[in-house]
Write a protein that holds these residues in place. Structure first.
Motif, PDB file in Angstrom:
ATOM      1  N   VAL A   1       0.860  -1.181   0.000  1.00  0.00           N
ATOM      2  CA  VAL A   1       0.000   0.000   0.000  1.00  0.00           C
ATOM      3  C   VAL A   1       0.897   1.231   0.000  1.00  0.00           C
ATOM      4  O   VAL A   1       1.730   1.393   0.890  1.00  0.00           O
ATOM      5  CB  VAL A   1      -0.918   0.018   1.245  1.00  0.00           C
ATOM      6  CG1 VAL A   1      -1.782   1.275   1.252  1.00  0.00           C
ATOM      7  CG2 VAL A   1      -1.783  -1.239   1.285  1.00  0.00           C
ATOM      8  N   PHE A   2       0.727   2.076  -0.985  1.00  0.00           N
ATOM      9  CA  PHE A   2       1.460   3.334  -1.062  1.00  0.00           C
ATOM     10  C   PHE A   2       0.505   4.447  -0.672  1.00  0.00           C
ATOM     11  O   PHE A   2      -0.601   4.548  -1.219  1.00  0.00           O
ATOM     12  CB  PHE A   2       2.009   3.571  -2.471  1.00  0.00           C
ATOM     13  CG  PHE A   2       2.935   2.488  -2.961  1.00  0.00           C
ATOM     14  CD1 PHE A   2       3.822   1.854  -2.098  1.00  0.00           C
ATOM     15  CD2 PHE A   2       2.931   2.107  -4.280  1.00  0.00           C
ATOM     16  CE1 PHE A   2       4.693   0.863  -2.543  1.00  0.00           C
ATOM     17  CE2 PHE A   2       3.798   1.121  -4.751  1.00  0.00           C
ATOM     18  CZ  PHE A   2       4.673   0.503  -3.870  1.00  0.00           C
ATOM     19  N   GLU A   3       0.920   5.298   0.255  1.00  0.00           N
ATOM     20  CA  GLU A   3       0.058   6.381   0.717  1.00  0.00           C
ATOM     21  C   GLU A   3       0.323   7.657  -0.062  1.00  0.00           C
ATOM     22  O   GLU A   3       1.435   7.907  -0.508  1.00  0.00           O
ATOM     23  CB  GLU A   3       0.267   6.627   2.208  1.00  0.00           C
ATOM     24  CG  GLU A   3      -0.275   5.507   3.064  1.00  0.00           C
ATOM     25  CD  GLU A   3      -0.299   5.850   4.540  1.00  0.00           C
ATOM     26  OE1 GLU A   3       0.179   6.934   4.944  1.00  0.00           O
ATOM     27  OE2 GLU A   3      -0.812   5.023   5.295  1.00  0.00           O
ATOM     28  N   THR A   4      -0.731   8.461  -0.179  1.00  0.00           N
ATOM     29  CA  THR A   4      -0.655   9.754  -0.842  1.00  0.00           C
ATOM     30  C   THR A   4      -1.580  10.725  -0.115  1.00  0.00           C
ATOM     31  O   THR A   4      -2.535  10.302   0.536  1.00  0.00           O
ATOM     32  CB  THR A   4      -1.056   9.639  -2.329  1.00  0.00           C
ATOM     33  OG1 THR A   4      -0.952  10.925  -2.948  1.00  0.00           O
ATOM     34  CG2 THR A   4      -2.464   9.100  -2.509  1.00  0.00           C
ATOM     35  N   GLU A   5      -1.296  12.001  -0.223  1.00  0.00           N
ATOM     36  CA  GLU A   5      -2.155  13.006   0.401  1.00  0.00           C
ATOM     37  C   GLU A   5      -3.402  13.274  -0.435  1.00  0.00           C
ATOM     38  O   GLU A   5      -4.415  13.718   0.090  1.00  0.00           O
ATOM     39  CB  GLU A   5      -1.371  14.299   0.633  1.00  0.00           C
ATOM     40  CG  GLU A   5      -0.283  14.139   1.679  1.00  0.00           C
ATOM     41  CD  GLU A   5       0.511  15.413   1.890  1.00  0.00           C
ATOM     42  OE1 GLU A   5       0.223  16.438   1.237  1.00  0.00           O
ATOM     43  OE2 GLU A   5       1.422  15.377   2.727  1.00  0.00           O
ATOM     44  N   ASN A   6      -3.315  13.017  -1.752  1.00  0.00           N
ATOM     45  CA  ASN A   6      -4.442  13.278  -2.643  1.00  0.00           C
ATOM     46  C   ASN A   6      -4.491  12.160  -3.690  1.00  0.00           C
ATOM     47  O   ASN A   6      -3.760  12.207  -4.690  1.00  0.00           O
ATOM     48  CB  ASN A   6      -4.286  14.655  -3.297  1.00  0.00           C
ATOM     49  CG  ASN A   6      -5.485  15.041  -4.138  1.00  0.00           C
ATOM     50  OD1 ASN A   6      -6.098  14.218  -4.807  1.00  0.00           O
ATOM     51  ND2 ASN A   6      -5.823  16.318  -4.104  1.00  0.00           N
ATOM     52  N   CYS A   7      -5.338  11.179  -3.461  1.00  0.00           N
ATOM     53  CA  CYS A   7      -5.396  10.000  -4.326  1.00  0.00           C
ATOM     54  C   CYS A   7      -5.796  10.375  -5.756  1.00  0.00           C
ATOM     55  O   CYS A   7      -5.193   9.882  -6.710  1.00  0.00           O
ATOM     56  CB  CYS A   7      -6.369   8.976  -3.743  1.00  0.00           C
ATOM     57  SG  CYS A   7      -6.303   7.377  -4.565  1.00  0.00           S
ATOM     58  N   GLN A   8      -6.793  11.224  -5.925  1.00  0.00           N
ATOM     59  CA  GLN A   8      -7.255  11.594  -7.260  1.00  0.00           C
ATOM     60  C   GLN A   8      -6.144  12.275  -8.056  1.00  0.00           C
ATOM     61  O   GLN A   8      -5.894  11.923  -9.216  1.00  0.00           O
ATOM     62  CB  GLN A   8      -8.481  12.504  -7.181  1.00  0.00           C
ATOM     63  CG  GLN A   8      -9.079  12.872  -8.528  1.00  0.00           C
ATOM     64  CD  GLN A   8      -9.669  11.682  -9.276  1.00  0.00           C
ATOM     65  OE1 GLN A   8     -10.319  10.832  -8.695  1.00  0.00           O
ATOM     66  NE2 GLN A   8      -9.427  11.617 -10.575  1.00  0.00           N
ATOM     67  N   LYS A   9      -5.459  13.219  -7.439  1.00  0.00           N
ATOM     68  CA  LYS A   9      -4.379  13.941  -8.118  1.00  0.00           C
ATOM     69  C   LYS A   9      -3.235  12.994  -8.475  1.00  0.00           C
ATOM     70  O   LYS A   9      -2.728  13.020  -9.606  1.00  0.00           O
ATOM     71  CB  LYS A   9      -3.871  15.074  -7.231  1.00  0.00           C
ATOM     72  CG  LYS A   9      -2.761  15.872  -7.844  1.00  0.00           C
ATOM     73  CD  LYS A   9      -2.290  16.981  -6.916  1.00  0.00           C
ATOM     74  CE  LYS A   9      -1.112  17.712  -7.528  1.00  0.00           C
ATOM     75  NZ  LYS A   9      -0.525  18.670  -6.609  1.00  0.00           N
ATOM     76  N   THR A  10      -2.822  12.160  -7.526  1.00  0.00           N
ATOM     77  CA  THR A  10      -1.731  11.217  -7.787  1.00  0.00           C
ATOM     78  C   THR A  10      -2.128  10.216  -8.865  1.00  0.00           C
ATOM     79  O   THR A  10      -1.333   9.882  -9.750  1.00  0.00           O
ATOM     80  CB  THR A  10      -1.319  10.495  -6.490  1.00  0.00           C
ATOM     81  OG1 THR A  10      -0.963  11.472  -5.510  1.00  0.00           O
ATOM     82  CG2 THR A  10      -0.139   9.563  -6.726  1.00  0.00           C
TER      83      THR A  10
END
Length: 139
Positions: free
Chosen positions: A87-96
């Motif tokens: 699992v890779f985390e991101t602050e903004n899933c849609q943008k990433t």
């Protein structure tokens, strides 16, 4: 006393191609790239923001860890998409998600609201799937 996990292994079909994917598509940094006599290569990558846990991009080959038969079985399972890379985390899933799609990353699920946040599912160029998650918890 064990204090942390330093490395986790992702089995890949080709280390050079996997390095290109993780570095140029996901934006990871190269930790180590050491070639040892006998054809063994220790190759690690990590997200730019966190070098504490590095991913070992390991190509299953006959050697001290695998017989010819077991290496081929693992390669077959990789091709079938039977392994998860984590699992890779991101602050903004849609943008990433949009940035990675533009770089050619294959997604098997677009960003979708889940109980724990927004999650998209992708595959690396070996066939390993991974989650891209933006955590959202109600407090």
């Amino acid at each position: 006393m064990i204090t942390s996990i330093a490395h986790a292994t992702i089995y890949v079909l080709n280390q050079d191609e996997a390095l290109d994917f993780y570095k140029n598509k996901l934006g990871f940094e190269v930790g180590d790239d050491l070639k040892v006599e006998g054809g063994f290569r220790w190759l690690t990558v990590y997200p730019k923001s966190n070098s504490q846990l590095q991913l070992v991009l390991a190509e299953p080959k006959e050697g001290p860890m695998f017989t010819t038969d077991s290496a081929e079985k693992i390669r077959s399972l990789i091709k079938e998409g039977a392994f998860g890379a984590g699992v890779f985390e991101t602050e903004n899933c849609q943008k990433t998600y949009e940035e990675l799609v533009a770089k050619g990353v294959e997604f098997i699920q677009p960003p979708t609201q889940q109980l724990y946040g927004v999650e998209a599912m992708a595959m690396d160029n070996s066939g390993n799937w991974f989650s891209l998650v933006e955590r959202q918890f109600n407090e």
